[in-house]
Design a protein around this motif. Structure first.
Motif, PDB file in Angstrom:
ATOM      1  N   LYS A  68       0.923  -1.091  -0.441  1.00 20.03           N
ATOM      2  CA  LYS A  68       0.075  -0.169   0.277  1.00 20.03           C
ATOM      3  C   LYS A  68       1.106   0.780  -0.044  1.00 20.03           C
ATOM      4  O   LYS A  68       1.729   1.117   0.635  1.00 20.03           O
ATOM      5  CB  LYS A  68      -0.605   0.243   1.084  1.00 20.03           C
ATOM      6  N   ALA A  69       0.354   2.042  -0.773  1.00 24.91           N
ATOM      7  CA  ALA A  69       1.216   3.397  -1.064  1.00 24.91           C
ATOM      8  C   ALA A  69       2.547   3.492  -0.786  1.00 24.91           C
ATOM      9  O   ALA A  69       3.993   3.625  -0.528  1.00 24.91           O
ATOM     10  CB  ALA A  69       1.105   4.584   0.147  1.00 24.91           C
ATOM     11  N   VAL A  70       2.968   3.444  -2.186  1.00 26.55           N
ATOM     12  CA  VAL A  70       4.523   2.887  -3.128  1.00 26.55           C
ATOM     13  C   VAL A  70       4.736   4.725  -3.678  1.00 26.55           C
ATOM     14  O   VAL A  70       4.543   5.040  -3.705  1.00 26.55           O
ATOM     15  CB  VAL A  70       4.739   2.169  -4.707  1.00 26.55           C
ATOM     16  N   LEU A  71       6.506   4.949  -2.165  1.00 23.31           N
ATOM     17  CA  LEU A  71       6.197   5.949  -2.546  1.00 23.31           C
ATOM     18  C   LEU A  71       7.547   6.304  -3.129  1.00 23.31           C
ATOM     19  O   LEU A  71       8.020   7.133  -3.536  1.00 23.31           O
ATOM     20  CB  LEU A  71       6.708   6.532  -1.723  1.00 23.31           C
ATOM     21  N   HIS A  72       8.434   5.023  -3.681  1.00 23.21           N
ATOM     22  CA  HIS A  72      10.489   5.445  -3.324  1.00 23.21           C
ATOM     23  C   HIS A  72      10.560   3.750  -4.216  1.00 23.21           C
ATOM     24  O   HIS A  72      10.195   2.593  -4.007  1.00 23.21           O
ATOM     25  CB  HIS A  72      11.404   6.192  -2.696  1.00 23.21           C
ATOM     26  N   MET A  73      11.360   4.005  -5.341  1.00 26.16           N
ATOM     27  CA  MET A  73      12.264   2.802  -6.158  1.00 26.16           C
ATOM     28  C   MET A  73      13.419   3.631  -6.129  1.00 26.16           C
ATOM     29  O   MET A  73      14.225   4.470  -5.829  1.00 26.16           O
ATOM     30  CB  MET A  73      12.080   2.528  -6.402  1.00 26.16           C
ATOM     31  N   GLU A  74      14.735   2.217  -5.906  1.00 30.63           N
ATOM     32  CA  GLU A  74      15.701   2.611  -5.908  1.00 30.63           C
ATOM     33  C   GLU A  74      16.479   1.306  -6.358  1.00 30.63           C
ATOM     34  O   GLU A  74      16.174   0.486  -5.124  1.00 30.63           O
ATOM     35  CB  GLU A  74      16.468   2.642  -4.571  1.00 30.63           C
ATOM     36  N   PHE A  75      17.422   1.443  -7.083  1.00 24.50           N
ATOM     37  CA  PHE A  75      18.196   0.276  -8.031  1.00 24.50           C
ATOM     38  C   PHE A  75      19.505  -0.093  -6.971  1.00 24.50           C
ATOM     39  O   PHE A  75      20.315   0.785  -6.812  1.00 24.50           O
ATOM     40  CB  PHE A  75      17.576   0.660  -9.264  1.00 24.50           C
ATOM     41  N   THR A  76      19.509  -1.182  -7.019  1.00 26.51           N
ATOM     42  CA  THR A  76      21.295  -1.683  -6.826  1.00 26.51           C
ATOM     43  C   THR A  76      22.131  -1.052  -7.302  1.00 26.51           C
ATOM     44  O   THR A  76      21.755  -0.578  -9.343  1.00 26.51           O
ATOM     45  CB  THR A  76      21.655  -2.677  -6.605  1.00 26.51           C
ATOM     46  N   PRO A  77      23.424  -0.662  -7.775  1.00 30.53           N
ATOM     47  CA  PRO A  77      24.200  -0.220  -8.797  1.00 30.53           C
ATOM     48  C   PRO A  77      24.137  -1.101 -10.084  1.00 30.53           C
ATOM     49  O   PRO A  77      24.453   0.101 -11.029  1.00 30.53           O
ATOM     50  CB  PRO A  77      25.430   0.185  -7.382  1.00 30.53           C
ATOM     51  N   ARG A  78      24.326  -2.528  -9.667  1.00 32.48           N
ATOM     52  CA  ARG A  78      23.910  -3.013 -11.131  1.00 32.48           C
ATOM     53  C   ARG A  78      23.125  -3.156 -11.550  1.00 32.48           C
ATOM     54  O   ARG A  78      23.042  -3.947 -12.505  1.00 32.48           O
ATOM     55  CB  ARG A  78      25.382  -4.134 -10.603  1.00 32.48           C
ATOM     56  N   GLY A  79      22.037  -3.653 -10.744  1.00 32.81           N
ATOM     57  CA  GLY A  79      20.111  -3.649 -10.915  1.00 32.81           C
ATOM     58  C   GLY A  79      20.257  -4.722 -11.292  1.00 32.81           C
ATOM     59  O   GLY A  79      18.898  -5.037 -12.274  1.00 32.81           O
ATOM     60  N   GLU A  80      20.637  -5.296 -10.148  1.00 39.48           N
ATOM     61  CA  GLU A  80      20.334  -6.744 -10.334  1.00 39.48           C
ATOM     62  C   GLU A  80      18.304  -6.713  -9.455  1.00 39.48           C
ATOM     63  O   GLU A  80      17.800  -7.623  -9.114  1.00 39.48           O
ATOM     64  CB  GLU A  80      20.896  -7.603  -9.737  1.00 39.48           C
ATOM     65  N   SER A  81      18.184  -6.024  -8.450  1.00 45.48           N
ATOM     66  CA  SER A  81      17.607  -5.607  -7.142  1.00 45.48           C
ATOM     67  C   SER A  81      17.366  -4.222  -7.532  1.00 45.48           C
ATOM     68  O   SER A  81      18.301  -3.156  -6.969  1.00 45.48           O
ATOM     69  CB  SER A  81      18.151  -6.162  -5.955  1.00 45.48           C
ATOM     70  N   VAL A  82      15.316  -4.277  -7.356  1.00 46.62           N
ATOM     71  CA  VAL A  82      15.091  -2.482  -6.607  1.00 46.62           C
ATOM     72  C   VAL A  82      14.653  -2.840  -5.314  1.00 46.62           C
ATOM     73  O   VAL A  82      13.465  -4.084  -5.020  1.00 46.62           O
ATOM     74  CB  VAL A  82      14.429  -2.522  -7.846  1.00 46.62           C
ATOM     75  N   TRP A  83      14.571  -1.816  -4.876  1.00 51.57           N
ATOM     76  CA  TRP A  83      13.603  -2.189  -3.436  1.00 51.57           C
ATOM     77  C   TRP A  83      12.870  -0.702  -3.336  1.00 51.57           C
ATOM     78  O   TRP A  83      12.983  -0.182  -4.167  1.00 51.57           O
ATOM     79  CB  TRP A  83      15.189  -1.697  -2.564  1.00 51.57           C
ATOM     80  N   ILE A  84      11.787  -0.853  -2.977  1.00 49.52           N
ATOM     81  CA  ILE A  84      10.104  -0.249  -3.089  1.00 49.52           C
ATOM     82  C   ILE A  84      10.366  -0.105  -1.670  1.00 49.52           C
ATOM     83  O   ILE A  84       9.642  -0.969  -0.749  1.00 49.52           O
ATOM     84  CB  ILE A  84       9.140  -1.104  -4.474  1.00 49.52           C
ATOM     85  N   SER A  85       9.759   0.964  -1.396  1.00 48.87           N
ATOM     86  CA  SER A  85       8.776   1.491  -0.061  1.00 48.87           C
ATOM     87  C   SER A  85       7.106   1.423  -0.666  1.00 48.87           C
ATOM     88  O   SER A  85       7.092   2.146  -1.270  1.00 48.87           O
ATOM     89  CB  SER A  85       9.535   3.062   0.319  1.00 48.87           C
ATOM     90  N   SER A  86       6.801   0.662   1.139  1.00 49.57           N
ATOM     91  CA  SER A  86       5.230   0.713   1.103  1.00 49.57           C
ATOM     92  C   SER A  86       5.372   1.353   2.336  1.00 49.57           C
ATOM     93  O   SER A  86       4.815   0.949   3.345  1.00 49.57           O
ATOM     94  CB  SER A  86       4.528  -0.766   1.049  1.00 49.57           C
ATOM     95  N   ARG A  87       4.123   2.584   2.098  1.00 52.06           N
ATOM     96  CA  ARG A  87       4.155   3.406   3.304  1.00 52.06           C
ATOM     97  C   ARG A  87       3.403   2.711   4.579  1.00 52.06           C
ATOM     98  O   ARG A  87       3.362   3.212   5.761  1.00 52.06           O
ATOM     99  CB  ARG A  87       3.478   5.117   3.043  1.00 52.06           C
TER     100      ARG A  87
END
Length: 404
Positions: free
Chosen positions: A347-366
C-alpha cells in the motif's frame, strides 16, 4: 489526501526562522565498521523522524539513526566516501549523519521549510533549497557552518520558492524559482575566500518550473512546468546557454486530470538516447529523443506517474503512481516500449531505488510499513523488511553520480 491543481500549489511552510547550530552530538562517532560503505544506504522513516541504515547485498536493515525531526518530505545527499549523508527535512533542518556508526553528528535549523539540496562537485559544500524563506543556503560540509545565503528575490520584497537544485562543475549550483518563472545558476567558488556568490539568471523560462534534472553527462538542465504543458531545456555546454522550450503543448486538446501528487523529475529515466518522462495530469509516459528533443511516442500506464526510473542498464523503466493507483508498479521494456509487468508491492508505494548494477530494486510501501526487494529479471520478491512509514530510499552509490 491533498489535490494539487494548476491554479493552486500550496505548501504549508513552518513558521519561525532559526539559524543556529543545535547541540546534537554528545560523543564522536564510534569506530567505523571494517567493511566499506559502498554496500550501504538509508531508508527514510516518515513516522518516526528516523533513518534506517541498510545493506544492499544482505538485503537487511542494520538499525536506525534517530532525532531527525520532520521527514515527511525528506531527501539526502552523500559525502564522496559514502560515510556521511546530509539530510534535508521538511522542517528546514539540515542534518549530518554517519552511516557506519549510525549516529547523528551535526544539525542546523537553517530555514522554516526545505524540500531538498545538493552537494558540490568536490564535496566541500552542501546547499539547501528552501520554500520559507525562498532561496538557497550553502554550508561547509565539514562543519555545517553557513558560508552563503542567496535569497531568491525576483522582485523587490518578493521571494520565490526554490526547487530543482542540482550541482554543476566548478562549485556551482543550479535551481528553479517556482514563483518567478526563472532559473538561476549560483557560482559559489569564491565564498571560502569571502567573495560573494555570482548569479546567472534565465528569465521567463515558462510557467511555474516545479522540478528539474541534470542529464548524466552534465550537459542539459531540464525543468518541468507545472503551469503549462511542456518543459524547458538549458544546454550548459553551449557558448551562450539559453532557455529553450521543448515538448510544448504535449496535452493539446485534452482535458488534464487533477494532479494528486507532483511527479519527481529527478527520477526521470534516461535510457540510451531516449528519455522517459511523466506526463503531468495524464496516465502516460512520454518517450523523447534526446538528440532532437522531439516526442517519439507515448506509453499508456496504470495511473499518473510519479517516478519514472530506468534500471542502470537502460533496458527497463519502472513506474510508480499517485493515488488512487499508488499500490502498483509497472515495468516498461525499452525495446518494445510495452508494459511487461505489473506488480503490487504494498500500500502507498512512494519510492524505488535500484542496486548499483541493477539486479534488484528496493520499493517502499508507506502504509504497509514495509520495504520490499524485487529481482529485476524474474520479478520475484526477494525480501520484505519492516520500517515505520518508509518513503525515500537512497544508496551510497549516489555519492559517485552527478545530479544525486
Amino acid at each position: 489526501m491533498k489535490i494539487f491543481t494548476r491554479s493552486s500549489f500550496k505548501i504549508l511552510a513552518a513558521s519561525g526562522l532559526c539559524l543556529s547550530l543545535a547541540a546534537c552530538v554528545s560523543a564522536p562517532p564510534a569506530p567505523a565498521l571494517a567493511a566499506g560503505t559502498g554496500d550501504l544506504g538509508l531508508v527514510v522513516e516518515r513516522a518516526s523522524g528516523s533513518l534506517q541504515v541498510l545493506n544492499t547485498s544482505r538485503r537487511e536493515l542494520l538499525g536506525p539513526i534517530q532525532g531527525l525531526g520532520d521527514l515527511s518530505h525528506a531527501s539526502l545527499v552523500y559525502s564522496r566516501d559514502g560515510a556521511y549523508a546530509f539530510v534535508f527535512g521538511r522542517d528546514g533542518a539540515l542534518s549530518k549523519v554517519h552511516l557506519p556508526s549510525r549516529s547523528l553528528v551535526g544539525r542546523v535549523q537553517q530555514s522554516g521549510n526545505s524540500i531538498g539540496g545538493a552537494i558540490s562537485q568536490d564535496g566541500t559544500l552542501v546547499a539547501a533549497q528552501n520554500y520559507q524563506p525562498g532561496g538557497i543556503r550553502v554550508f561547509d560540509a565539514q562543519t555545517l557552518r553557513l558560508v552563503a545565503d542567496i535569497p531568491a528575490e525576483y522582485e523587490p520584497g518578493k521571494l520565490s520558492r526554490v526547487v530543482g537544485l542540482v550541482e554543476l562543475p566548478g562549485q556551482r549550483f543550479m535551481y528553479a524559482l517556482f514563483d518567478a518563472n526563472e532559473i538561476w545558476i549560483a557560482d559559489v567558488s569564491g565564498v571560502a575566500a569571502g567573495q560573494p556568490p555570482q548569479l546567472q539568471k534565465f528569465k521567463n523560462v515558462g510557467l511555474q518550473p516545479y522540478d528539474a534534472l541534470l542529464t548524466p553527462d552534465g550537459r542539459y538542465y531540464i525543468a518541468g512546468l507545472f503551469g503549462e504543458d511542456g518543459l524547458v531545456k538549458i544546454d550548459l555546454w553551449a557558448a551562450q546557454p539559453k532557455a529553450e522550450r521543448i515538448l510544448a503543448g504535449y496535452g493539446r486538446g485534452q482535458q488534464p486530470l487533477p494532479v494528486f501528487k507532483m511527479p519527481h523529475l529527478r527520477g526521470w529515466a534516461i535510457a540510451g538516447r531516449q528519455a522517459y518522462l511523466p506526463a503531468i495530469g495524464r496516465h502516460e509516459v512520454l518517450v523523447v529523443d534526446m538528440d532532437s528533443w522531439q516526442e517519439l511516442g507515448r506509453i499508456a500506464v496504470a495511473g499518473q506517474p510519479v517516478f519514472v526510473m530506468a534500471r542502470p542498464d537502460g533496458r527497463q523503466v519502472w513506474v510508480n503512481f499517485a493515488v488512487p493507483d499508488y499500490n502498483q508498479v509497472q515495468v516498461i521494456d525499452t525495446q518494445s516500449r510495452q508494459v511487461i509487468q505489473t506488480l503490487s508491492p504494498g500500500k502507498a508505494v512512494l519510492h524505488m531505488e535500484f542496486t548499483p548494477r541493477g539486479e534488484s530494486v528496493w520499493i517502499s510501501s508507506r502504509d504497509d510499513d514495509t520495504v520490499n526487494v524485487f529481482d529485476t529479471r524474474s520479478f520475484a520478491r526477494q525480501a520484505t523488511l519492516k520500517a515505520a512509514a518508509p518513503s525515500g530510499i537512497f544508496f551510497t552509490s549516489r555519492a559517485q553520480r552527478s545530479g544525486f
